[in-house]
Motif scaffolding. Structure first.
Motif, mmCIF file in Angstrom:
data_model
loop_
_atom_site.group_PDB
_atom_site.id
_atom_site.type_symbol
_atom_site.label_atom_id
_atom_site.label_comp_id
_atom_site.label_asym_id
_atom_site.label_seq_id
_atom_site.Cartn_x
_atom_site.Cartn_y
_atom_site.Cartn_z
ATOM 1 N N ALA A 94 -40.392 -49.570 93.455
ATOM 2 C CA ALA A 94 -40.684 -49.054 94.800
ATOM 3 C C ALA A 94 -39.479 -48.333 95.377
ATOM 4 C CB ALA A 94 -41.113 -50.202 95.710
ATOM 5 N N ALA A 95 -38.287 -48.888 95.193
ATOM 6 C CA ALA A 95 -37.075 -48.259 95.726
ATOM 7 C C ALA A 95 -36.821 -46.906 95.080
ATOM 8 C CB ALA A 95 -35.880 -49.183 95.510
ATOM 9 N N LEU A 96 -37.076 -46.803 93.789
ATOM 10 C CA LEU A 96 -36.801 -45.565 93.063
ATOM 11 C C LEU A 96 -37.746 -44.437 93.460
ATOM 12 C CD1 LEU A 96 -35.969 -47.137 89.611
ATOM 13 C CD2 LEU A 96 -34.465 -45.611 90.898
ATOM 14 N N ARG A 97 -38.914 -44.769 93.984
ATOM 15 C CA ARG A 97 -39.848 -43.722 94.413
ATOM 16 C C ARG A 97 -39.267 -42.871 95.535
ATOM 17 N NH1 ARG A 97 -44.032 -47.964 94.448
ATOM 18 N NH2 ARG A 97 -45.094 -47.951 92.425
ATOM 19 N N ASP A 98 -38.346 -43.423 96.296
ATOM 20 C CA ASP A 98 -37.767 -42.709 97.429
ATOM 21 C C ASP A 98 -36.409 -42.097 97.113
ATOM 22 O OD1 ASP A 98 -39.923 -43.390 99.102
ATOM 23 O OD2 ASP A 98 -39.025 -45.338 99.572
ATOM 24 N N LEU A 99 -36.021 -42.079 95.848
ATOM 25 C CA LEU A 99 -34.717 -41.551 95.461
ATOM 26 C C LEU A 99 -34.868 -40.355 94.532
ATOM 27 C CD1 LEU A 99 -32.878 -44.940 94.756
ATOM 28 C CD2 LEU A 99 -32.660 -43.487 96.781
ATOM 29 N N ARG A 100 -33.859 -39.496 94.540
ATOM 30 C CA ARG A 100 -33.834 -38.328 93.657
ATOM 31 C C ARG A 100 -32.551 -38.358 92.838
ATOM 32 N NH1 ARG A 100 -31.210 -33.786 93.503
ATOM 33 N NH2 ARG A 100 -30.238 -34.200 95.529
ATOM 34 N N ILE A 101 -32.705 -38.165 91.543
ATOM 35 C CA ILE A 101 -31.573 -38.192 90.618
ATOM 36 C C ILE A 101 -31.458 -36.827 89.939
ATOM 37 C CG2 ILE A 101 -30.700 -39.221 88.481
ATOM 38 C CD1 ILE A 101 -32.202 -41.805 89.297
ATOM 39 N N ASP A 102 -30.266 -36.247 89.956
ATOM 40 C CA ASP A 102 -30.057 -34.972 89.270
ATOM 41 C C ASP A 102 -30.002 -35.171 87.759
ATOM 42 O OD1 ASP A 102 -29.916 -33.438 91.630
ATOM 43 O OD2 ASP A 102 -27.824 -34.011 91.915
ATOM 44 N N VAL A 103 -29.148 -36.092 87.317
ATOM 45 C CA VAL A 103 -28.989 -36.378 85.895
ATOM 46 C C VAL A 103 -29.046 -37.886 85.691
ATOM 47 C CG1 VAL A 103 -27.501 -36.212 83.866
ATOM 48 C CG2 VAL A 103 -27.572 -34.331 85.525
ATOM 49 N N LEU A 104 -29.867 -38.327 84.753
ATOM 50 C CA LEU A 104 -29.987 -39.750 84.437
ATOM 51 C C LEU A 104 -29.404 -40.028 83.063
ATOM 52 C CD1 LEU A 104 -31.128 -42.654 84.785
ATOM 53 C CD2 LEU A 104 -33.283 -41.789 83.812
ATOM 54 N N LEU A 105 -28.505 -41.015 82.989
ATOM 55 C CA LEU A 105 -28.042 -41.533 81.705
ATOM 56 C C LEU A 105 -28.944 -42.687 81.334
ATOM 57 C CD1 LEU A 105 -24.156 -41.566 82.177
ATOM 58 C CD2 LEU A 105 -25.586 -39.821 81.095
ATOM 59 N N LEU A 106 -29.740 -42.490 80.314
ATOM 60 C CA LEU A 106 -30.768 -43.452 79.921
ATOM 61 C C LEU A 106 -30.361 -44.174 78.644
ATOM 62 C CD1 LEU A 106 -33.737 -44.428 80.527
ATOM 63 C CD2 LEU A 106 -34.477 -42.658 78.924
ATOM 64 N N GLY A 107 -30.630 -45.463 78.588
ATOM 65 C CA GLY A 107 -30.402 -46.235 77.380
ATOM 66 C C GLY A 107 -31.712 -46.548 76.678
ATOM 67 N N ALA A 108 -31.640 -46.965 75.415
ATOM 68 C CA ALA A 108 -32.831 -47.341 74.653
ATOM 69 C C ALA A 108 -32.417 -48.251 73.516
ATOM 70 C CB ALA A 108 -33.541 -46.110 74.109
ATOM 71 N N SER A 109 -33.368 -49.048 73.049
ATOM 72 C CA SER A 109 -33.114 -49.933 71.912
ATOM 73 C C SER A 109 -33.366 -49.231 70.585
ATOM 74 C CB SER A 109 -34.010 -51.168 71.998
ATOM 75 O OG SER A 109 -33.797 -51.872 73.199
ATOM 76 N N ALA A 110 -34.244 -48.239 70.622
ATOM 77 C CA ALA A 110 -34.599 -47.531 69.395
ATOM 78 C C ALA A 110 -35.095 -46.138 69.740
ATOM 79 C CB ALA A 110 -35.678 -48.298 68.634
ATOM 80 N N VAL A 111 -34.887 -45.225 68.800
ATOM 81 C CA VAL A 111 -35.343 -43.838 68.953
ATOM 82 C C VAL A 111 -35.929 -43.379 67.628
ATOM 83 C CG1 VAL A 111 -34.713 -41.493 69.628
ATOM 84 C CG2 VAL A 111 -33.392 -43.427 70.524
ATOM 85 N N ASN A 112 -37.112 -42.789 67.696
ATOM 86 C CA ASN A 112 -37.661 -42.148 66.506
ATOM 87 C C ASN A 112 -38.399 -40.883 66.927
ATOM 88 O OD1 ASN A 112 -40.295 -42.856 67.363
ATOM 89 N ND2 ASN A 112 -40.220 -44.788 66.223
ATOM 90 N N ALA A 113 -39.095 -40.282 66.011
ATOM 91 C CA ALA A 113 -39.754 -39.003 66.304
ATOM 92 C C ALA A 113 -40.858 -39.138 67.355
ATOM 93 C CB ALA A 113 -40.323 -38.415 65.021
ATOM 94 N N ASP A 114 -41.340 -40.362 67.574
ATOM 95 C CA ASP A 114 -42.401 -40.585 68.557
ATOM 96 C C ASP A 114 -41.861 -40.869 69.955
ATOM 97 O OD1 ASP A 114 -44.444 -40.287 66.677
ATOM 98 O OD2 ASP A 114 -44.209 -42.362 66.022
ATOM 99 N N GLY A 115 -40.575 -41.117 70.083
ATOM 100 C CA GLY A 115 -40.034 -41.354 71.410
ATOM 101 C C GLY A 115 -38.989 -42.439 71.467
ATOM 102 N N LEU A 116 -38.857 -43.034 72.669
ATOM 103 C CA LEU A 116 -37.846 -44.042 72.956
ATOM 104 C C LEU A 116 -38.505 -45.407 73.114
ATOM 105 C CD1 LEU A 116 -36.634 -41.265 73.751
ATOM 106 C CD2 LEU A 116 -35.579 -42.379 75.703
#
Length: 262
Positions: A169-191
């Motif tokens: 809910a809090a994030l709906r009211d915020l704007r981010i220019d650049v997001l540094l995103l983490g993930a546990s795994a990455v493949n051709a289908d996504g994160l």
């Protein structure tokens, strides 16, 4: 009805699963009957929650409840994960520093690699940092001239992050220019990540961002992850420590995602 029960009726399944994991990490086991009473929901509802968490590898179902999987006494602590593969994390941070603007609004996802990136960037930042990561927010105390917005929610101790409906809910009211995103795994289908309890918050961070940079080391390529966060189309670049295996690198590049190395 208890205050917690009332809160969980509004928060729904996601908040229940967060609290189930917190209890599991603390006690090593949970009871269907006790959880049903605490959350003021039917036992069948609790069983569905436990089944989903079991499918994601978070717990092991037993008669009347669940326990931590065999051989896993407690989740790996955040600080110990930070020390793991630390040189690779620093190299990812070097790659991030080469492409992230120092002004504007920077979003920082929870995770040990994104935390290291935030630490390396902080001395040079002049804009605003938005994060639901407790370690990131605590680290920003060293830079009192930097504007920082903390995203509230339910505390997930394993990841030291605020998650759940409140964070979304809090994030709906915020704007981010650049997001540094983490993930546990990455493949051709996504994160991918390991558990659904962090999924909604990650997606809300992505939705709030104009540009998403995935900050992961090469060990995340084709690693295990049970829950899909998004497709590669939501990511512009992958900041990483070294070149990835040619096969997956080619598939990711074909999806229009650029690799950035230190």
């Amino acid at each position: 009805m208890s205050t917690l029960g009332e809160s969980l009726r509004h928060g729904g399944a996601e908040r229940r699963r967060i609290l189930i994991l917190e209890t599991l990490f603390r006690d090593g086991h949970v009871s269907v009957h006790a959880l049903s009473t605490e959350f003021a929901v039917a036992e069948m509802t609790v069983r569905r929650d436990l089944k989903q968490l079991a499918d994601e590898g978070e717990l092991e179902l037993v008669h009347g409840g669940a326990r931590l999987p065999a051989g896993r006494q407690s989740p790996a602590g955040f600080s110990s994960r930070t020390q793991s593969n630390s040189r690779a994390k620093l190299r990812v941070a070097e790659a991030v520093k080469s492409i992230v603007p120092r002004a504007g609004v920077l979003g920082v996802d929870a995770g040990t690699t994104t935390h290291v990136c935030a630490l390396e960037l902080a001395p040079e930042l002049t804009g605003c940092v938005i994060s639901h990561s407790v370690p990131v927010l605590a680290s920003m105390l060293e830079w009192p001239d930097l504007r920082v917005i903390g995203v509230g929610g339910d505390l997930l101790h394993e990841n030291q992050a605020m998650v759940g409906p409140g964070a979304v809910a809090a994030l709906r009211d915020l704007r981010i220019d650049v997001l540094l995103l983490g993930a546990s795994a990455v493949n051709a289908d996504g994160l991918y990540v390991h558990s659904s309890v962090e999924l909604a918050t990650k997606r809300a961070m992505i939705d709030a961002a104009s540009d998403v940079i995935l900050a992961v080391d090469a060990t995340k390529a084709n690693a295990s992850g049970a829950v899909r966060v998004c497709g590669l189309d939501r990511v512009s670049r992958i900041a990483t420590d070294t070149e990835w295996e040619p096969e997956i690198a080619a598939k990711i590049a074909a999806a229009g995602v650029e690799f950035v190395l230190p």
